[in-house]
Design a protein around this motif. Sequence first.
Motif, PDB file in Angstrom:
ATOM      1  N   TYR A 266     -71.744  43.415 -94.694  1.00 13.74           N
ATOM      2  CA  TYR A 266     -72.839  42.956 -95.545  1.00 13.74           C
ATOM      3  C   TYR A 266     -73.751  41.985 -94.795  1.00 13.74           C
ATOM      4  CZ  TYR A 266     -75.405  40.496 -99.152  1.00 13.74           C
ATOM      5  OH  TYR A 266     -76.410  39.932 -99.890  1.00 13.74           O
ATOM      6  N   SER A 267     -75.070  42.162 -94.943  1.00 16.67           N
ATOM      7  CA  SER A 267     -76.025  41.184 -94.399  1.00 16.67           C
ATOM      8  C   SER A 267     -76.939  40.711 -95.507  1.00 16.67           C
ATOM      9  CB  SER A 267     -76.861  41.809 -93.286  1.00 16.67           C
ATOM     10  OG  SER A 267     -78.009  41.017 -93.061  1.00 16.67           O
ATOM     11  N   ARG A 268     -76.989  39.386 -95.710  1.00 14.98           N
ATOM     12  CA  ARG A 268     -77.824  38.842 -96.777  1.00 14.98           C
ATOM     13  C   ARG A 268     -79.310  39.083 -96.517  1.00 14.98           C
ATOM     14  NH1 ARG A 268     -76.325  32.692 -95.352  1.00 14.98           N
ATOM     15  NH2 ARG A 268     -74.616  33.775 -94.375  1.00 14.98           N
ATOM     16  N   TYR A 269     -79.682  39.388 -95.269  1.00 14.59           N
ATOM     17  CA  TYR A 269     -81.097  39.581 -94.929  1.00 14.59           C
ATOM     18  C   TYR A 269     -81.522  41.041 -94.987  1.00 14.59           C
ATOM     19  CZ  TYR A 269     -80.201  34.972 -92.966  1.00 14.59           C
ATOM     20  OH  TYR A 269     -79.826  33.677 -92.778  1.00 14.59           O
ATOM     21  N   LEU A 290     -95.095  43.959-104.091  1.00  9.79           N
ATOM     22  CA  LEU A 290     -93.947  44.061-103.172  1.00  9.79           C
ATOM     23  C   LEU A 290     -92.814  43.191-103.692  1.00  9.79           C
ATOM     24  CD1 LEU A 290     -95.865  43.726 -99.758  1.00  9.79           C
ATOM     25  CD2 LEU A 290     -95.283  45.817-100.992  1.00  9.79           C
ATOM     26  N   PRO A 292     -88.881  41.549-103.709  1.00  6.49           N
ATOM     27  CA  PRO A 292     -87.970  41.104-102.649  1.00  6.49           C
ATOM     28  C   PRO A 292     -86.676  41.901-102.683  1.00  6.49           C
ATOM     29  CG  PRO A 292     -87.900  39.561-104.470  1.00  6.49           C
ATOM     30  CD  PRO A 292     -88.886  40.629-104.857  1.00  6.49           C
ATOM     31  N   PHE A 296     -85.946  41.589 -94.782  1.00  5.07           N
ATOM     32  CA  PHE A 296     -87.105  41.114 -94.027  1.00  5.07           C
ATOM     33  C   PHE A 296     -87.520  42.079 -92.918  1.00  5.07           C
ATOM     34  CE2 PHE A 296     -85.545  37.371 -96.133  1.00  5.07           C
ATOM     35  CZ  PHE A 296     -86.703  36.671 -96.445  1.00  5.07           C
ATOM     36  N   TRP A 298     -89.372  44.747 -92.695  1.00  6.43           N
ATOM     37  CA  TRP A 298     -90.375  45.678 -93.214  1.00  6.43           C
ATOM     38  C   TRP A 298     -91.773  45.221 -92.829  1.00  6.43           C
ATOM     39  CZ3 TRP A 298     -93.964  43.289 -96.276  1.00  6.43           C
ATOM     40  CH2 TRP A 298     -93.599  42.053 -96.818  1.00  6.43           C
TER      41      TRP A 298
ATOM     42  N   SER B  46     -81.939  29.574 -96.170  1.00  2.55           N
ATOM     43  CA  SER B  46     -81.247  30.830 -95.882  1.00  2.55           C
ATOM     44  C   SER B  46     -79.780  30.780 -96.291  1.00  2.55           C
ATOM     45  CB  SER B  46     -81.379  31.174 -94.394  1.00  2.55           C
ATOM     46  OG  SER B  46     -80.988  30.068 -93.597  1.00  2.55           O
ATOM     47  N   ILE B  49     -79.100  31.692-100.296  1.00  2.51           N
ATOM     48  CA  ILE B  49     -79.040  33.073-100.786  1.00  2.51           C
ATOM     49  C   ILE B  49     -77.643  33.380-101.320  1.00  2.51           C
ATOM     50  CG2 ILE B  49     -79.291  35.507-100.139  1.00  2.51           C
ATOM     51  CD1 ILE B  49     -81.233  34.615 -97.939  1.00  2.51           C
ATOM     52  N   LEU B  50     -76.618  32.838-100.651  1.00  2.00           N
ATOM     53  CA  LEU B  50     -75.235  33.112-101.067  1.00  2.00           C
ATOM     54  C   LEU B  50     -74.712  32.112-102.101  1.00  2.00           C
ATOM     55  CD1 LEU B  50     -73.596  33.993 -97.620  1.00  2.00           C
ATOM     56  CD2 LEU B  50     -74.352  35.561 -99.401  1.00  2.00           C
ATOM     57  N   GLN B  79     -77.613  42.763-104.142  1.00  4.71           N
ATOM     58  CA  GLN B  79     -76.554  42.345-103.228  1.00  4.71           C
ATOM     59  C   GLN B  79     -75.309  43.228-103.358  1.00  4.71           C
ATOM     60  OE1 GLN B  79     -76.357  37.823-102.734  1.00  4.71           O
ATOM     61  NE2 GLN B  79     -77.379  37.932-104.715  1.00  4.71           N
ATOM     62  N   GLY B  81     -73.988  45.229-101.523  1.00  2.00           N
ATOM     63  CA  GLY B  81     -73.156  45.286-100.321  1.00  2.00           C
ATOM     64  C   GLY B  81     -72.071  44.226-100.254  1.00  2.00           C
ATOM     65  N   ARG B  82     -72.179  43.150-101.061  1.00  5.03           N
ATOM     66  CA  ARG B  82     -71.161  42.089-100.985  1.00  5.03           C
ATOM     67  C   ARG B  82     -70.272  42.018-102.220  1.00  5.03           C
ATOM     68  NH1 ARG B  82     -73.797  36.311-102.729  1.00  5.03           N
ATOM     69  NH2 ARG B  82     -71.602  35.769-102.678  1.00  5.03           N
ATOM     70  N   THR B  88     -68.166  33.745 -96.149  1.00  5.57           N
ATOM     71  CA  THR B  88     -68.241  32.344 -95.745  1.00  5.57           C
ATOM     72  C   THR B  88     -69.700  31.908 -95.826  1.00  5.57           C
ATOM     73  OG1 THR B  88     -68.543  32.926 -93.433  1.00  5.57           O
ATOM     74  CG2 THR B  88     -66.281  32.590 -94.169  1.00  5.57           C
ATOM     75  N   ASN B  91     -74.852  28.510 -92.110  1.00  6.67           N
ATOM     76  CA  ASN B  91     -75.200  29.108 -90.824  1.00  6.67           C
ATOM     77  C   ASN B  91     -74.864  28.214 -89.649  1.00  6.67           C
ATOM     78  OD1 ASN B  91     -76.367  31.741 -91.201  1.00  6.67           O
ATOM     79  ND2 ASN B  91     -78.010  30.742 -92.336  1.00  6.67           N
ATOM     80  N   ILE B 279     -93.960  37.039 -93.684  1.00  6.68           N
ATOM     81  CA  ILE B 279     -93.177  36.406 -94.746  1.00  6.68           C
ATOM     82  C   ILE B 279     -91.778  36.152 -94.183  1.00  6.68           C
ATOM     83  CG2 ILE B 279     -92.076  36.825 -96.986  1.00  6.68           C
ATOM     84  CD1 ILE B 279     -94.620  38.268 -97.843  1.00  6.68           C
ATOM     85  N   TYR B 280     -91.396  34.866 -94.078  1.00  7.71           N
ATOM     86  CA  TYR B 280     -90.102  34.557 -93.441  1.00  7.71           C
ATOM     87  C   TYR B 280     -89.128  33.916 -94.411  1.00  7.71           C
ATOM     88  CZ  TYR B 280     -91.348  29.548 -92.835  1.00  7.71           C
ATOM     89  OH  TYR B 280     -91.670  28.233 -93.036  1.00  7.71           O
ATOM     90  N   GLY B 281     -89.492  33.848 -95.695  1.00 14.01           N
ATOM     91  CA  GLY B 281     -88.590  33.301 -96.691  1.00 14.01           C
ATOM     92  C   GLY B 281     -89.003  33.782 -98.062  1.00 14.01           C
ATOM     93  N   ARG B 282     -88.201  33.402 -99.049  1.00 15.64           N
ATOM     94  CA  ARG B 282     -88.487  33.812-100.420  1.00 15.64           C
ATOM     95  C   ARG B 282     -88.261  32.634-101.346  1.00 15.64           C
ATOM     96  NH1 ARG B 282     -91.394  38.193-102.339  1.00 15.64           N
ATOM     97  NH2 ARG B 282     -91.254  39.832-100.781  1.00 15.64           N
ATOM     98  N   MET B 285     -89.101  34.092-105.706  1.00 11.45           N
ATOM     99  CA  MET B 285     -88.502  35.425-105.742  1.00 11.45           C
ATOM    100  C   MET B 285     -89.342  36.428-106.529  1.00 11.45           C
ATOM    101  SD  MET B 285     -85.720  35.579-103.903  1.00 11.45           S
ATOM    102  CE  MET B 285     -84.719  36.951-104.543  1.00 11.45           C
ATOM    103  N   SER B 286     -90.479  36.023-107.079  1.00  8.73           N
ATOM    104  CA  SER B 286     -91.324  36.983-107.789  1.00  8.73           C
ATOM    105  C   SER B 286     -92.009  37.889-106.761  1.00  8.73           C
ATOM    106  CB  SER B 286     -92.350  36.239-108.652  1.00  8.73           C
ATOM    107  OG  SER B 286     -93.336  35.643-107.844  1.00  8.73           O
ATOM    108  N   LEU B 304     -87.751  37.511 -89.236  1.00 13.37           N
ATOM    109  CA  LEU B 304     -86.396  36.955 -89.266  1.00 13.37           C
ATOM    110  C   LEU B 304     -86.035  36.443 -87.881  1.00 13.37           C
ATOM    111  CD1 LEU B 304     -83.743  39.130 -91.114  1.00 13.37           C
ATOM    112  CD2 LEU B 304     -84.486  36.809 -91.646  1.00 13.37           C
TER     113      LEU B 304
END
Lengths: 367, 367
Positions: A266-269, A290, A292, A296, A298, B46, B49-50, B79, B81-82, B88, B91, B279-282, B285-286, B304
């Motif tokens: 799994y990757s959160r990104y 667009l 979310p 990232f 794209w 970042s 997110i978790l 999400q 995938g998780r 854990t 970062n 765009i490097y973050g959210r 989230m809209s 990223l």
Amino acid sequence: MTTGRQLISTLTADGQLTLELEEKDFPDPTGNQVLVKMEAAPINPSDLILMTTGVDLANADYSPGKVVAKVAPPLVAAQAGRHGKPQTVGNEGAGVVVAAGDGEMAQALMGQRVACVPGNAYSEYALADAMMCIPLGDHTCEEGASSFVNPMTSLGFVETAKREGNEAIIHAAAASNLGQMLNRICQEDDMGLVNVVRKKEQADLLKGQGAAHVVNSSDEDFEAQLVKAIADTGAFLGFDPIGGGRMTDTCLRSMERVAAAKLTEYSRYGSDQPKKMYIYGRLDMSPTILTPSYGFGWTVSGWLLMPFLNSCDMPTLIGMRQRVVSGLKTTFASSYKSRVSLEEMLTKDAMMDYAQMATGEKYLVTP
Amino acid sequence: MTTGRQLISTLTADGQLTLELEEKDFPDPTGNQVLVKMEAAPINPSDLILMTTGVDLANADYSPGKVVAKVAPPLVAAQAGRHGKPQTVGNEGAGVVVAAGDGEMAQALMGQRVACVPGNAYSEYALADAMMCIPLGDHTCEEGASSFVNPMTSLGFVETAKREGNEAIIHAAAASNLGQMLNRICQEDDMGLVNVVRKKEQADLLKGQGAAHVVNSSDEDFEAQLVKAIADTGAFLGFDPIGGGRMTDTCLRSMERVAAAKLTEYSRYGSDQPKKMYIYGRLDMSPTILTPSYGFGWTVSGWLLMPFLNSCDMPTLIGMRQRVVSGLKTTFASSYKSRVSLEEMLTKDAMMDYAQMATGEKYLVTP
């Protein structure tokens, strides 16, 4: 000097649009210019920006050879650069060279049928650069009228995809004249193609023309269809002429679902798989949405024909042009719903109809 | 074998998130691994997110070392995938090497303070790759805790801008720790920078740190300010950590206004000037809203850190790392609003506060 009528579009700062046939004197061509007596010119979506986009056609004032209408304020503001400046209309068309400058290329075209890109194709006459003209040989002007915009655009998509290392592409609004060309080119070039349409008839049309992957956005399981087609073809690049709304978003999310299914961890990104959509038109003028939902990795980008052509080297350009001429009756054939004169193209019935840009219902102007 | 507590985040398919401190056995490091006793780890967006994205923190069930909460359905789906897989969290951070494998690089770090990127920094211990550790020398663990994500990201922006031929960039949410670093780097590197903030205090803060161009999105004439700053700097590339809403759209439209003002002839397709937003973050989230108001010469793309680092050659990477170490007290200094233990970071007060990701109010975890 030759005199003839041509269509002029003028937008004022207070939002009044005037479309009018005006008498104009065309000077004798010089050097490598030719004067073309226009016989056929298609109405492409890109031409409508100056004619119908945001225009209140239902309440316009129609008189012979003249239309006066109101334009929606946001679109008036967006076109500030043309306020009060008369614009010619009609990107491309075909006609007969009736006068030529003394340059060698121009002289060689004298009396011939040619396709050209004069920017004032909705006109009885147009001055064109001989180097940009395509001699039509045995082809009629109607066959050659659309030999630039759609053929070069659809070839440009495939060239762009190859250049960026893709083996397959998604195309939205895929049953258009352009989409049908793209479908034929992709089959010839062994490029995978996922055609997205919104009606069953359109799906049947493309399948009848050999399309392997057609998905219908009106079906309840559209996204599942799209995901499967992306998985089958590996299409992580798409071209969207709709622009507004959620088509581009849906394509990116579907690409990500295919890529995420292959992740072992799994990757959160989101996945590493690059996903890209080009917006090359604005059939829908509402904002692009667009969400979310695809990490990232794209890119969404505008795509325009002229910058693309400027990025090509000369052998590539000559190769594309030769391919178009040799395929005018086959790969690059266009079809038209209606033929209208310069006067008829300015009637309420015609304008309300072609302004809808309905798939496969293209108009041809025959000055 | 060493035993210690670490934070685990588990999301189930039915939308229940559990954050819990769990006892874990850390195996002895082998080869070039080191075991780091963690002393300081920042809470970056970042990481959230978790932990907090889409999480109903107000109605969560808090007990010592454990939080159970509901997650909003779209984010549960995003999400997939998780689901059911414990993750854990954390970062990056800094600590002391208390055990080392027999590899030469690992042995050289024994007993030293290092910064590392273990992916489980909210933990009493973490295994890390010696090659990815940065020896901190005289710096404290708190000074070195944020020496990877923000420094490498802000250096990455400038590197990306140079690589793509830009002399200036726009940065949104510019008063963040990352934004302050970027402001210092741009001054050192003579890269133009347009800082976009939303409060007067933030503008004053950046101006006090030497920023030449700061615009406030809460001002009535925000767009006019932005247009002027773009014209002054030539910034046609921007970085946006907000993502949702209209910030990216506003930047692209403002860039186009600057470019269009230089056009001598009207173009219906907009200017030729390429305009790009990453765009490097959210933080929002809209959905991202892109209006059709800047032609077709634009690109919006995700950015990223890891793919960027993978695109760099080794000398560039080493150069960036050395620059970070030598500037930990100056260019790359971070500041923190609060320090919390592993237990304290899971209390309602702390979570409700850092979940807001308020500019300049970063938390530091001190296990």
